[in-house]
Design a protein around this motif. Structure first.
Motif: not given
Ligand code: PHE
Length: 366
Positions: A104-105, A109-110, A221-224, A321-324
């Protein structure tokens, strides 16, 4: 056997390719009967040859043509026999069936890459083994700043060094290696590497010494990051709203921006998404209850300057943002630790098929 009728009958009666070839050799081979006839032409009187020549040539051509015809008939019959006896049922399941699933992670991400690509964001990355300049100092977290202590950092016992000349830390800066505590150092690496305008997201692994039902020492995490001229909080809010709507596939999304503090953004906001818990299940939308989903703000002028850009000319926003947690909210898992247990049953249940490629047109969740 030189009688053309007998020869043609033998060719037509040949039951298989081997027999046919024997007939061919007996007639047209070096010592074949037709070949022997051809050889008699030379000794003939010219007037006889004038008649016998075309007759024998015609005989040879008739025999050759008959052999070709019989050969292609036998080939066709052999193919028909194979087609009749061999069968492939393409509707049968592949054996063994596909066993792996997309975590799922990875799927989330995709999904993020797909959503942000549509908004003009590229995917950037940086090392998981970072140094304290990129992870802290350049992000306006100096050595003595309490935020360093709050990050529960895993430091490397060895490594590090002193910075050379070049883009990045000033020459002579003492660098300590660590596992990056957030994806924010990718902001720094991107600004040092490419000139603005910048629009990137940077998904990846991050590490903090923390462990309970909602925290694991490794998480995602994902950074923007957006850097351009004239960027303001309105751009940030619109981008986050558009992202949250696409990600959760709901139009009725309410975001709540709460003033907060991060050393690398000013002003800083924490962002909550409106949700409800009807019947004990969570659904995103409305404004009954709130879930914190990310931290963000306008990139601090000192961070822009640390990357060699003029903060009077360039502004931007960033979010992390936390992806999990995003995956848990969207797909309903309750225990974060199970994400990393490698339990095949969990992976089969929550994993995605390799063909479930997220697309905006198919609904990102596919
Ligand atoms: N790096 C912050 C964290 O890990 C999140 C953040 C990123 C906040 C970018 C603001 C801007 O908590």
């Amino acid at each position: 056997m030189t009688d053309p009728t007998d020869l043609l009958a033998a060719i037509a009666a040949a039951p298989d390719l081997a027999t046919l070839d024997a007939v061919r050799v007996a007639a047209l081979g070096k010592a074949g009967s037709v070949t022997a006839l051809m050889k008699t032409l030379g000794a003939m009187a010219p007037d006889v040859r004038l008649i016998e020549g075309p007759r024998l040539n015609a005989l040879r051509e008739t025999v050759t043509a008959a052999i070709h015809q019989r050969k292609s008939d036998l080939d066709a019959a052999a193919l028909d026999a194979r087609l009749a006896s061999e069968r492939i049922d393409l509707t049968l399941p592949v054996s063994p069936g596909p066993a792996g699933t997309i975590h799922p992670v990875s799927q989330v991400m995709d999904e993020l890459a797909e959503i942000f690509a549509d908004l003009g964001f590229a995917v950037a990355d940086g090392p998981e083994i970072e140094d304290d300049w990129h992870n802290f100092t350049a992000l306006n977290i100096p050595e003595t700043h309490p935020a360093r202590a709050m990050h529960d950092t895993f430091y490397m016992a060895q490594g590090g060094g002193v910075a050379d000349e070049g883009a990045g830390p000033p020459r002579g800066t003492v660098l300590r290696h660590l596992l990056r505590t957030h994806t924010s150092p990718v902001q720094i690496r991107t600004m040092l590497k490419q000139p603005p305008p910048i629009r990137i997201i940077a998904p990846g692994r991050t590490y903090r010494s923390d462990s309970d039902a909602t925290h694991t020492p490794m998480f995602h995490q994902v950074e923007g990051l957006v850097i351009d001229r004239g960027i303001h909080m309105g751009h940030l809010k619109w981008t986050l709203e558009t992202f949250v709507k696409a990600f959760f596939e709901v139009d009725d999304v309410t975001l709540r921006l709460r003033p907060s503090y991060f050393p690398f953004t000013e002003p800083s906001v924490e962002v909550d998404v409106g949700c409800s818990w009807a019947g004990g299940t969570l659904s995103i939308g409305g404004a009954e209850s709130w879930l914190e989903i990310l931290g963000s703000g306008m990139v601090h002028p000192r961070v822009i300057a640390a990357c060699g850009l003029d903060p009077d000319e360039w502004q931007g926003f960033a979010f992390g943002c936390g992806i999990d947690r995003l995956a848990m909210l969207k797909y309903g898992m309750t225990d974060l630790r199970a994400f990393f247990d490698g339990d095949a049953r969990w992976l089969r249940h929550y994993g995605f098929k390799a063909t479930d490629v997220p697309t905006l047109s198919g609904g990102v969740g596919a």
